[in-house]
Design a protein around this motif. Structure first.
Motif, PDB file in Angstrom:
ATOM      1  N   GLY A 113      -5.888 -25.524  49.099  1.00  0.00           N
ATOM      2  CA  GLY A 113      -6.022 -24.069  49.090  1.00  0.00           C
ATOM      3  C   GLY A 113      -5.317 -23.437  47.906  1.00  0.00           C
ATOM      4  O   GLY A 113      -5.761 -22.409  47.391  1.00  0.00           O
ATOM      5  N   ALA A 114      -4.203 -24.040  47.479  1.00  0.00           N
ATOM      6  CA  ALA A 114      -3.494 -23.519  46.318  1.00  0.00           C
ATOM      7  C   ALA A 114      -4.294 -23.728  45.031  1.00  0.00           C
ATOM      8  O   ALA A 114      -4.095 -23.007  44.052  1.00  0.00           O
ATOM      9  CB  ALA A 114      -2.125 -24.192  46.200  1.00  0.00           C
ATOM     10  N   LEU A 115      -5.191 -24.717  45.018  1.00  0.00           N
ATOM     11  CA  LEU A 115      -5.985 -25.005  43.824  1.00  0.00           C
ATOM     12  C   LEU A 115      -7.305 -24.251  43.798  1.00  0.00           C
ATOM     13  O   LEU A 115      -7.709 -23.713  42.763  1.00  0.00           O
ATOM     14  CB  LEU A 115      -6.255 -26.515  43.734  1.00  0.00           C
ATOM     15  N   PHE A 116      -8.016 -24.222  44.948  1.00  0.00           N
ATOM     16  CA  PHE A 116      -9.363 -23.660  44.987  1.00  0.00           C
ATOM     17  C   PHE A 116      -9.457 -22.352  45.780  1.00  0.00           C
ATOM     18  O   PHE A 116     -10.526 -21.735  45.798  1.00  0.00           O
ATOM     19  CB  PHE A 116     -10.340 -24.667  45.614  1.00  0.00           C
ATOM     20  N   GLY A 117      -8.387 -21.964  46.455  1.00  0.00           N
ATOM     21  CA  GLY A 117      -8.442 -20.787  47.319  1.00  0.00           C
ATOM     22  C   GLY A 117      -8.487 -21.204  48.778  1.00  0.00           C
ATOM     23  O   GLY A 117      -9.222 -22.138  49.139  1.00  0.00           O
ATOM     24  N   PRO A 118      -7.747 -20.532  49.663  1.00  0.00           N
ATOM     25  CA  PRO A 118      -7.644 -20.980  51.062  1.00  0.00           C
ATOM     26  C   PRO A 118      -8.925 -20.835  51.874  1.00  0.00           C
ATOM     27  O   PRO A 118      -9.120 -21.548  52.859  1.00  0.00           O
ATOM     28  CB  PRO A 118      -6.531 -20.099  51.632  1.00  0.00           C
ATOM     29  N   ASP A 119      -9.815 -19.924  51.482  1.00  0.00           N
ATOM     30  CA  ASP A 119     -11.006 -19.666  52.283  1.00  0.00           C
ATOM     31  C   ASP A 119     -12.259 -20.352  51.729  1.00  0.00           C
ATOM     32  O   ASP A 119     -13.374 -20.075  52.209  1.00  0.00           O
ATOM     33  CB  ASP A 119     -11.264 -18.157  52.369  1.00  0.00           C
ATOM     34  N   THR A 120     -12.117 -21.203  50.749  1.00  0.00           N
ATOM     35  CA  THR A 120     -13.277 -21.830  50.123  1.00  0.00           C
ATOM     36  C   THR A 120     -13.674 -23.118  50.854  1.00  0.00           C
ATOM     37  O   THR A 120     -12.863 -23.746  51.538  1.00  0.00           O
ATOM     38  CB  THR A 120     -12.972 -22.171  48.653  1.00  0.00           C
ATOM     39  N   GLY A 121     -14.947 -23.483  50.657  1.00  0.00           N
ATOM     40  CA  GLY A 121     -15.417 -24.738  51.236  1.00  0.00           C
ATOM     41  C   GLY A 121     -14.802 -25.955  50.570  1.00  0.00           C
ATOM     42  O   GLY A 121     -14.674 -27.016  51.207  1.00  0.00           O
ATOM     43  N   TRP A 122     -14.413 -25.828  49.291  1.00  0.00           N
ATOM     44  CA  TRP A 122     -13.747 -26.931  48.612  1.00  0.00           C
ATOM     45  C   TRP A 122     -12.437 -27.288  49.299  1.00  0.00           C
ATOM     46  O   TRP A 122     -12.104 -28.473  49.476  1.00  0.00           O
ATOM     47  CB  TRP A 122     -13.487 -26.568  47.148  1.00  0.00           C
ATOM     48  N   ALA A 123     -11.659 -26.265  49.668  1.00  0.00           N
ATOM     49  CA  ALA A 123     -10.352 -26.512  50.285  1.00  0.00           C
ATOM     50  C   ALA A 123     -10.502 -27.219  51.630  1.00  0.00           C
ATOM     51  O   ALA A 123      -9.845 -28.231  51.899  1.00  0.00           O
ATOM     52  CB  ALA A 123      -9.592 -25.196  50.445  1.00  0.00           C
ATOM     53  N   TRP A 124     -11.403 -26.707  52.482  1.00  0.00           N
ATOM     54  CA  TRP A 124     -11.570 -27.317  53.802  1.00  0.00           C
ATOM     55  C   TRP A 124     -12.367 -28.623  53.726  1.00  0.00           C
ATOM     56  O   TRP A 124     -12.066 -29.591  54.442  1.00  0.00           O
ATOM     57  CB  TRP A 124     -12.283 -26.334  54.737  1.00  0.00           C
ATOM     58  N   GLY A 125     -13.379 -28.693  52.850  1.00  0.00           N
ATOM     59  CA  GLY A 125     -14.155 -29.922  52.728  1.00  0.00           C
ATOM     60  C   GLY A 125     -13.328 -31.079  52.193  1.00  0.00           C
ATOM     61  O   GLY A 125     -13.386 -32.212  52.726  1.00  0.00           O
ATOM     62  N   LEU A 126     -12.535 -30.815  51.140  1.00  0.00           N
ATOM     63  CA  LEU A 126     -11.680 -31.876  50.593  1.00  0.00           C
ATOM     64  C   LEU A 126     -10.577 -32.267  51.573  1.00  0.00           C
ATOM     65  O   LEU A 126     -10.097 -33.404  51.548  1.00  0.00           O
ATOM     66  CB  LEU A 126     -11.071 -31.410  49.269  1.00  0.00           C
ATOM     67  N   SER A 168      -9.971 -18.371  58.371  1.00  0.00           N
ATOM     68  CA  SER A 168     -10.193 -18.977  57.052  1.00  0.00           C
ATOM     69  C   SER A 168     -11.233 -20.093  57.132  1.00  0.00           C
ATOM     70  O   SER A 168     -12.101 -20.209  56.264  1.00  0.00           O
ATOM     71  CB  SER A 168      -8.874 -19.520  56.504  1.00  0.00           C
ATOM     72  N   ALA A 169     -11.154 -20.914  58.193  1.00  0.00           N
ATOM     73  CA  ALA A 169     -12.114 -22.018  58.342  1.00  0.00           C
ATOM     74  C   ALA A 169     -13.520 -21.501  58.607  1.00  0.00           C
ATOM     75  O   ALA A 169     -14.513 -22.096  58.155  1.00  0.00           O
ATOM     76  CB  ALA A 169     -11.668 -22.933  59.474  1.00  0.00           C
ATOM     77  N   GLN A 170     -13.628 -20.359  59.337  1.00  0.00           N
ATOM     78  CA  GLN A 170     -14.949 -19.801  59.618  1.00  0.00           C
ATOM     79  C   GLN A 170     -15.590 -19.216  58.364  1.00  0.00           C
ATOM     80  O   GLN A 170     -16.818 -19.187  58.246  1.00  0.00           O
ATOM     81  CB  GLN A 170     -14.836 -18.724  60.711  1.00  0.00           C
ATOM     82  N   LYS A 171     -14.794 -18.769  57.416  1.00  0.00           N
ATOM     83  CA  LYS A 171     -15.329 -18.228  56.165  1.00  0.00           C
ATOM     84  C   LYS A 171     -15.750 -19.324  55.188  1.00  0.00           C
ATOM     85  O   LYS A 171     -16.481 -19.043  54.241  1.00  0.00           O
ATOM     86  CB  LYS A 171     -14.288 -17.329  55.507  1.00  0.00           C
ATOM     87  N   ALA A 172     -15.252 -20.560  55.385  1.00  0.00           N
ATOM     88  CA  ALA A 172     -15.515 -21.639  54.436  1.00  0.00           C
ATOM     89  C   ALA A 172     -16.962 -22.097  54.538  1.00  0.00           C
ATOM     90  O   ALA A 172     -17.491 -22.309  55.639  1.00  0.00           O
ATOM     91  CB  ALA A 172     -14.578 -22.817  54.720  1.00  0.00           C
ATOM     92  N   HIS A 173     -17.616 -22.211  53.375  1.00  0.00           N
ATOM     93  CA  HIS A 173     -19.004 -22.672  53.311  1.00  0.00           C
ATOM     94  C   HIS A 173     -19.093 -23.864  52.366  1.00  0.00           C
ATOM     95  O   HIS A 173     -18.491 -23.850  51.283  1.00  0.00           O
ATOM     96  CB  HIS A 173     -19.931 -21.560  52.804  1.00  0.00           C
ATOM     97  N   ILE A 174     -19.841 -24.891  52.759  1.00  0.00           N
ATOM     98  CA  ILE A 174     -20.090 -26.060  51.923  1.00  0.00           C
ATOM     99  C   ILE A 174     -21.537 -25.981  51.458  1.00  0.00           C
ATOM    100  O   ILE A 174     -22.467 -26.193  52.239  1.00  0.00           O
ATOM    101  CB  ILE A 174     -19.815 -27.369  52.686  1.00  0.00           C
ATOM    102  N   VAL A 175     -21.740 -25.626  50.221  1.00  0.00           N
ATOM    103  CA  VAL A 175     -23.057 -25.459  49.604  1.00  0.00           C
ATOM    104  C   VAL A 175     -23.907 -24.499  50.446  1.00  0.00           C
ATOM    105  O   VAL A 175     -25.078 -24.761  50.742  1.00  0.00           O
ATOM    106  CB  VAL A 175     -23.773 -26.815  49.434  1.00  0.00           C
ATOM    107  N   GLY A 176     -23.305 -23.419  50.889  1.00  0.00           N
ATOM    108  CA  GLY A 176     -24.028 -22.388  51.625  1.00  0.00           C
ATOM    109  C   GLY A 176     -24.064 -22.580  53.119  1.00  0.00           C
ATOM    110  O   GLY A 176     -24.597 -21.720  53.832  1.00  0.00           O
TER     111      GLY A 176
END
Length: 424
Positions: A27-40, A143-151
């Protein structure tokens, strides 16, 4: 599935804690609400679990190979006691006990990984239902509900309704396209992993029912993943796809460096090892020494590829030792050059050069001249008084030989009968 996941709720808190720790880093690298943070975070969870399961994976390989070795004996027991199932089971258990083999060892990684899989499913399902779970509090839930992985939201499924998908800020078409692609990739990776095992790392000299079962599983498992995949959230699909890719890479490494005896992978491995040993004259890696040590210990029980490897070393003037090392054989020592430079094999016999017709004729003429010269020297060394006697003896021999030749021509000895006059 929810009931099964709830059975593994005891491990839900540790799994959610690990995901949160990875999420704080990404989350510190890509943002806490992004799919990258939760997917990785989910991918890192898979890698951590699989690293911990490496000892079980090694046991699985050993158990699978032991089962392949026992297949001929198991087949004999089944044929001998085909009408007595109880005695057949007893003999099977006795065979497992005597050889120290456990059929369930091949399933250990899957069984050990199952609690983590269902715990992750329970966490993602709670996120989709807007429920806190484990150490995931309300802020992390949003935050997890806002995360999207390729849409596609992290907690949606292929079978979810359009209203539920729109409530999470996505379209149904995007969700189904993304989940369908992930399901296809998940099934394809499972099929390729099983096919790689059957085509490269199975002893082709043994035809048993076990091999037929493995071939059947090669087609059954991908179909199962495709059927159950439509009910998995996107986060679980990421987890399972990462697991399949890890298993495929791990298996490729094992097949390349520690293949099953008698398999095509062993033939390729021994061919590479032969080139390395003959070019360097020694075995440098410990793993290679273990393989050569096992081959030497087999003796006459070596398979076709192992015999070819040992014969290739012998032809190159090298000999494999019982401790796995390779030394120069006596044949190679005898073949050293005069300047002390060692050769890599036995010396080849030099073929004489073919002479031309003129050279052969000149050689024959020279040999005749030398013979004549020797004869003249021998005659000149004889005493002069011996020459007349020799000449007389020679003339007598000639006359005698002429008489004998006339006598042998069909004429009688003594007086001959007069020929009768010819009649005109």
């Amino acid at each position: 599935m929810d009931t099964i996941a709830s059975l593994f709720s005891f491990i839900t808190t540790p799994v959610s804690w690990v995901i949160v720790q990875f999420h704080s880093v990404y989350g510190a690298l890509f943002g806490p609400d992004t799919g990258w943070a939760w997917g990785l975070s989910i991918v890192s969870l898979v890698i951590l679990i699989r690293i911990c399961l490496i000892p079980l994976f090694v046991k699985q390989i050993k158990a699978t190979r032991a089962m392949q070795t026992l297949q001929p004996e198991m087949k004999k027991i089944q044929e001998r006691y085909k009408n007595d199932k109880q005695r057949q089971s007893e003999e099977m258990m006795k065979l497992y006990k005597d050889t120290g083999t456990n059929p369930l060892s091949s399933c250990l990684p899957i069984l050990a990984q199952s609690p983590f899989f269902f715990a992750l499913y329970h966490v993602l399902n709670s996120i989709a239902s807007n429920d806190t779970v484990g150490v995931i509090n309300t802020s992390l839930l949003e935050s997890a509900q806002k995360a999207h992985i390729v849409g596609a939201p992290l907690a949606v499924k292929f079978t979810d309704s359009a209203s539920k998908v729109e409530a999470l800020g996505a379209s149904l078409t995007d969700v189904r396209v993304v989940t369908a692609i992930m399901i296809v990739l998940m099934s394809a990776s499972q099929f390729f992993t099983q096919r790689q095992l059957m085509t490269k790392n199975v002893d082709t000299t043994v035809k048993t029912p076990f091999m037929q079962q493995q071939k059947m599983l090669m087609y059954v498992f991908p179909i199962m993943f495709a059927v159950f995949g439509i009910n998995f959230p996107v986060g679980v699909l990421v987890y399972w796809l990462t697991t399949n890719v890890w298993t495929m890479g791990q298996q490729m490494y094992v097949i390349h460096n520690n293949p099953t005896p008698g398999s095509k992978a062993q033939a390729s491995y021994l061919e590479r090892l032969h080139k390395h040993v003959t070019s360097h004259g020694k075995v440098s890696r410990r793993r290679d020494k273990v393989i050569i040590k096992a081959i030497v210990a087999k003796g006459r029980d070596r398979n076709e590829f192992e015999r070819k490897f040992i014969n290739g070393l012998n032809k190159a003037g090298l000999a494999a030792q019982a401790d796995g090392t390779v030394i120069k054989s006596d044949t190679a020592v005898a073949a050293e050059a005069e300047d002390g430079t060692p050769t890599t094999g036995t010396p080849k016999r030099q073929q004489p050069k073919r002479q031309t017709k003129a050279q052969r004729q000149s050689g024959a003429t020279k040999a005749a001249d030398e013979s004549e010269q020797k004869t003249s020297l021998t005659k000149s060394d004889e005493p002069e008084d011996a020459k007349p006697a020799a000449a007389a003896k020679k003339s007598g021999a000639k006359s005698g030989s002429g008489t004998r030749s006339k006598a042998q021509s069909g004429q009688r000895k003594g007086p001959q009968r007069p020929k009768s006059p010819s009649k005109k």
